[in-house]
Design a protein around this motif. Structure first.
Motif, PDB file in Angstrom:
ATOM      1  N   TRP A 130       0.774  -0.973  -0.074  1.00  0.00           N
ATOM      2  CA  TRP A 130      -0.044  -0.073   0.119  1.00  0.00           C
ATOM      3  C   TRP A 130       0.784   1.109   0.072  1.00  0.00           C
ATOM      4  N   GLU A 131       1.920   1.000   0.824  1.00  0.00           N
ATOM      5  CA  GLU A 131       2.856   2.633   0.699  1.00  0.00           C
ATOM      6  C   GLU A 131       3.679   2.661  -0.585  1.00  0.00           C
ATOM      7  N   THR A 132       3.884   1.756  -1.506  1.00  0.00           N
ATOM      8  CA  THR A 132       4.159   2.045  -2.639  1.00  0.00           C
ATOM      9  C   THR A 132       3.226   2.309  -3.625  1.00  0.00           C
ATOM     10  N   PHE A 133       1.947   1.634  -3.343  1.00  0.00           N
ATOM     11  CA  PHE A 133       1.005   1.940  -4.245  1.00  0.00           C
ATOM     12  C   PHE A 133       0.410   3.534  -4.378  1.00  0.00           C
ATOM     13  N   TRP A 134       0.330   4.054  -2.895  1.00  0.00           N
ATOM     14  CA  TRP A 134      -0.065   5.296  -2.853  1.00  0.00           C
ATOM     15  C   TRP A 134       0.966   6.365  -3.316  1.00  0.00           C
ATOM     16  N   SER A 135       2.295   6.048  -3.172  1.00  0.00           N
ATOM     17  CA  SER A 135       3.272   6.615  -3.658  1.00  0.00           C
ATOM     18  C   SER A 135       3.400   7.136  -4.995  1.00  0.00           C
ATOM     19  N   ILE A 136       3.167   5.877  -5.886  1.00  0.00           N
ATOM     20  CA  ILE A 136       3.107   6.074  -7.485  1.00  0.00           C
ATOM     21  C   ILE A 136       1.785   6.622  -7.695  1.00  0.00           C
ATOM     22  N   THR A 137       0.682   6.557  -7.005  1.00  0.00           N
ATOM     23  CA  THR A 137      -0.515   7.220  -7.306  1.00  0.00           C
ATOM     24  C   THR A 137      -0.152   8.637  -7.276  1.00  0.00           C
ATOM     25  N   ALA A 138       0.119   9.005  -6.298  1.00  0.00           N
ATOM     26  CA  ALA A 138       0.738  10.520  -5.791  1.00  0.00           C
ATOM     27  C   ALA A 138       1.411  11.046  -6.957  1.00  0.00           C
ATOM     28  N   LEU A 139       2.383  10.335  -7.454  1.00  0.00           N
ATOM     29  CA  LEU A 139       3.174  10.855  -8.445  1.00  0.00           C
ATOM     30  C   LEU A 139       2.489  10.810  -9.805  1.00  0.00           C
ATOM     31  N   LEU A 140       1.723   9.757 -10.069  1.00  0.00           N
ATOM     32  CA  LEU A 140       0.854   9.985 -11.193  1.00  0.00           C
ATOM     33  C   LEU A 140      -0.269  11.099 -11.422  1.00  0.00           C
ATOM     34  N   SER A 141      -0.736  11.387 -10.232  1.00  0.00           N
ATOM     35  CA  SER A 141      -1.824  12.329 -10.075  1.00  0.00           C
ATOM     36  C   SER A 141      -1.132  13.762 -10.429  1.00  0.00           C
ATOM     37  N   ILE A 142      -0.002  13.823 -10.148  1.00  0.00           N
ATOM     38  CA  ILE A 142       0.864  15.002 -10.315  1.00  0.00           C
ATOM     39  C   ILE A 142       0.908  14.975 -11.848  1.00  0.00           C
ATOM     40  N   MET A 143       1.648  14.051 -12.528  1.00  0.00           N
ATOM     41  CA  MET A 143       1.810  14.073 -13.811  1.00  0.00           C
ATOM     42  C   MET A 143       0.509  14.195 -14.520  1.00  0.00           C
ATOM     43  N   LEU A 144      -0.505  13.594 -14.310  1.00  0.00           N
ATOM     44  CA  LEU A 144      -1.853  13.597 -15.016  1.00  0.00           C
ATOM     45  C   LEU A 144      -2.115  15.335 -14.886  1.00  0.00           C
ATOM     46  N   GLY A 145      -2.092  15.879 -13.806  1.00  0.00           N
ATOM     47  CA  GLY A 145      -2.257  17.465 -13.615  1.00  0.00           C
ATOM     48  C   GLY A 145      -1.558  18.186 -14.430  1.00  0.00           C
ATOM     49  N   VAL A 146      -0.160  18.062 -14.470  1.00  0.00           N
ATOM     50  CA  VAL A 146       0.783  18.653 -15.363  1.00  0.00           C
ATOM     51  C   VAL A 146       0.510  18.593 -16.843  1.00  0.00           C
ATOM     52  N   MET A 147       0.143  17.297 -17.240  1.00  0.00           N
ATOM     53  CA  MET A 147       0.156  17.108 -18.553  1.00  0.00           C
ATOM     54  C   MET A 147      -1.160  17.941 -19.109  1.00  0.00           C
ATOM     55  N   ASN A 148      -2.210  17.821 -18.444  1.00  0.00           N
ATOM     56  CA  ASN A 148      -3.624  18.425 -18.725  1.00  0.00           C
ATOM     57  C   ASN A 148      -3.521  19.639 -18.700  1.00  0.00           C
ATOM     58  N   LEU A 149      -2.331  20.367 -18.207  1.00  0.00           N
ATOM     59  CA  LEU A 149      -2.278  21.789 -18.112  1.00  0.00           C
ATOM     60  C   LEU A 149      -1.500  22.222 -19.300  1.00  0.00           C
ATOM     61  N   LEU A 150      -0.818  21.486 -20.228  1.00  0.00           N
ATOM     62  CA  LEU A 150       0.016  21.703 -21.367  1.00  0.00           C
ATOM     63  C   LEU A 150      -1.290  22.574 -22.400  1.00  0.00           C
ATOM     64  N   PRO A 151      -0.778  23.709 -22.825  1.00  0.00           N
ATOM     65  CA  PRO A 151      -1.675  24.586 -23.759  1.00  0.00           C
ATOM     66  C   PRO A 151      -2.053  23.944 -25.071  1.00  0.00           C
ATOM     67  N   ILE A 152      -2.523  22.590 -25.144  1.00  0.00           N
ATOM     68  CA  ILE A 152      -2.850  21.868 -26.159  1.00  0.00           C
ATOM     69  C   ILE A 152      -4.420  21.897 -26.676  1.00  0.00           C
ATOM     70  N   PRO A 153      -4.762  22.360 -27.650  1.00  0.00           N
ATOM     71  CA  PRO A 153      -6.210  22.292 -27.858  1.00  0.00           C
ATOM     72  C   PRO A 153      -6.625  20.634 -27.363  1.00  0.00           C
ATOM     73  N   ALA A 154      -7.793  20.334 -26.768  1.00  0.00           N
ATOM     74  CA  ALA A 154      -8.278  19.034 -26.607  1.00  0.00           C
ATOM     75  C   ALA A 154      -8.024  18.559 -25.195  1.00  0.00           C
ATOM     76  N   LEU A 155      -6.883  19.442 -24.712  1.00  0.00           N
ATOM     77  CA  LEU A 155      -6.704  19.186 -23.210  1.00  0.00           C
ATOM     78  C   LEU A 155      -7.241  20.284 -22.412  1.00  0.00           C
ATOM     79  N   ASP A 156      -7.154  20.101 -21.091  1.00  0.00           N
ATOM     80  CA  ASP A 156      -7.968  21.079 -20.313  1.00  0.00           C
ATOM     81  C   ASP A 156      -7.046  22.481 -20.461  1.00  0.00           C
ATOM     82  N   GLY A 157      -5.805  22.302 -20.621  1.00  0.00           N
ATOM     83  CA  GLY A 157      -4.796  23.387 -20.856  1.00  0.00           C
ATOM     84  C   GLY A 157      -5.160  24.296 -22.070  1.00  0.00           C
ATOM     85  N   GLY A 158      -5.645  23.508 -23.176  1.00  0.00           N
ATOM     86  CA  GLY A 158      -6.072  24.267 -24.458  1.00  0.00           C
ATOM     87  C   GLY A 158      -7.323  25.197 -24.216  1.00  0.00           C
TER      88      GLY A 158
END
Length: 446
Positions: A369-397
């Protein structure tokens, strides 16, 4: 069974992140009385695995696990619903809402991603505390396990003093990532400090060698068991080497070096067995092997034998908050630096971009569980940052066009937004093919 455990963690983490991200759009949309037609985990291309309509919204699970979505009325999104957009705007539609409300709806997903990551890090600090080895306790330096590190001048036995001017107080898993992202590392060797410059294309050089930790504390050579063909029956499981051929063999790297120098010979050895030193003879094969399966020691055993002092900090809930926030901030900044490297052609880091297989392989084959939550937290940051990229079709666009509207007072035409959405969709497909193509290429080459 291992593949089932990895797959279970992968799907659970992915599902959690998708649902919460889409909930970040769903909640403000509902608060602003905007109609949400669909809320889906995974994509329902042609058909759904499960679906149920509650009120005006259809909730469901699609069959294609490449993400998820909420379909908001009157919004130009991946559904490209031109028929709806051709009709007069309705009060409940996204396009009828003030720009500031639309902006909040579009930022909701990434906001939830970042909040989730910080909450996980706070929870982990409270539940697990912090375990580390003080850098000052690594008196015999570190163990270099990747040739690319040796090639730039950091060797086994060196002490890592600072990375990019930041003194290293504690050695933990983050130390490896700091070295990868660094421009220079100060090490101490034989009592003298040296500055090692990290090449711009270091990430590409690393990729040519086996993955894993680059730098770790030096570990003892422990016998885990014997191969069936082993001639060294005098060795027993849990034996720990002390000397080999009269030379110190306290660490695994020392044992390996001595074996390589004595291929095809029988040499004396002193092993620690049941906390007592025992002298035996061992036969080294022509390949420099002993015919044993390497074992390992747990943290308590390493500490008991005097290798390292393992420090553990426990935090109250109040203390966990600043610790978790700092951890989240560091991971966010670190991922931002990684993206910067990927978009810099000189680093060649784009070659290491991975798709779903790369994410899948991050998860361990045993449940933690410790590893699972650690990876999930990192993936959540990655998902947030990627979605902020100014590309149309993404949230950032969408956010980019909304900010333009708020600042200029001019709303882009629906036709322009439709074309931008199509361009963004093509870009996303290209990125998806590139990332997953990298996974396939690496699998074939390997």
């Amino acid at each position: 069974m291992d593949i089932v455990i990895k797959l279970s963690q992968f799907l659970l983490s992915l599902s959690l992140l998708i649902i919460l991200h889409e909930l970040g759009h769903f909640i403000p949309a509902k608060l602003f009385k905007t109609r949400v037609e669909k809320f889906y985990l995974f994509f329902d291309v042609k058909y759904s695995l499960l679906k149920k309509k509650i009120g005006e919204t259809e909730y469901g699970i699609g069959w294609l696990p490449l993400g998820g979505y909420v379909k908001i009325s009157g919004m130009i999104d991946e559904s490209m619903d031109k028929e709806q957009m051709a009709l007069p705007p309705q009060p409940w539609e996204f396009r009828s809402k003030p720009a500031w409300q639309r902006l909040i709806i579009m930022l909701g997903g990434v906001t939830v991603n970042f909040i989730l990551a910080f909450i996980i890090y706070i929870g982990m600090a409270f539940a697990y505390g912090e375990t580390y080895v003080a850098n000052s306790d690594l008196k015999d330096g570190v163990w270099i396990t990747n040739p690319a590190i040796e090639n730039i001048g950091i060797l086994t036995g060196d002490k890592i003093i600072s990375i990019d001017g930041q003194k290293i107080e504690n050695f933990d898993d983050d130390t490896n990532m700091k070295v990868i992202m660094a421009k220079e590392v100060v090490i101490e060797r034989n009592g003298k400090q040296q500055t090692i410059k990290i090449p711009t294309d270091f990430v590409d050089k690393l990729s040519k060698h086996e993955k894993g930790l680059l730098i770790s504390p030096r570990m003892p050579f422990v016998v885990g068991g014997l191969d069936e063909s082993s001639k060294n029956t005098s060795l027993k499981p849990k034996d720990l080497f002390v000397t080999l051929n009269g030379q110190e063999a306290k660490y695994y790297d020392q044992v390996k070096r001595i074996l390589d120098a004595n291929k095809g010979k029988t040499i004396p050895a002193v092993v620690l067995r049941d906390l007592k030193q025992t002298t035996i003879s061992v036969t080294v094969s022509k390949a420099g092997k002993l015919g044993v399966i390497p074992g390992s020691l747990d943290i308590k055993s390493l500490e008991k034998l005097g290798y390292y002092k393992i420090s553990t900090k426990e935090y109250s809930f109040a203390e966990s908050i600043p610790v978790g926030l700092t951890k989240g901030k560091n991971q966010l900044v670190g991922y931002g630096k990684q993206l910067k490297m990927i978009f810099n052609p000189e680093t060649k880091a784009y070659k290491q971009v991975g798709g779903f297989a790369a994410i899948f392989n991050i998860f361990p084959s045993s449940w933690s569980w410790e590893t699972f939550w650690s990876i999930t937290a990192l993936l959540s940051i990655m998902l947030g940052v990627m979605n902020l990229l100014p590309i149309p079709a993404l949230d950032g666009g969408h956010v980019m066009f909304l900010l333009y509207e708020i600042i200029s007072g001019k709303k882009p035409s629906d036709k322009f937004l439709e074309n931008a959405q199509m361009v963004g969709f093509v870009l996303l497909i290209a990125l998806l093919l590139f990332a997953n193509g990298n996974d396939i290429y690496k699998a074939i080459v390997k």
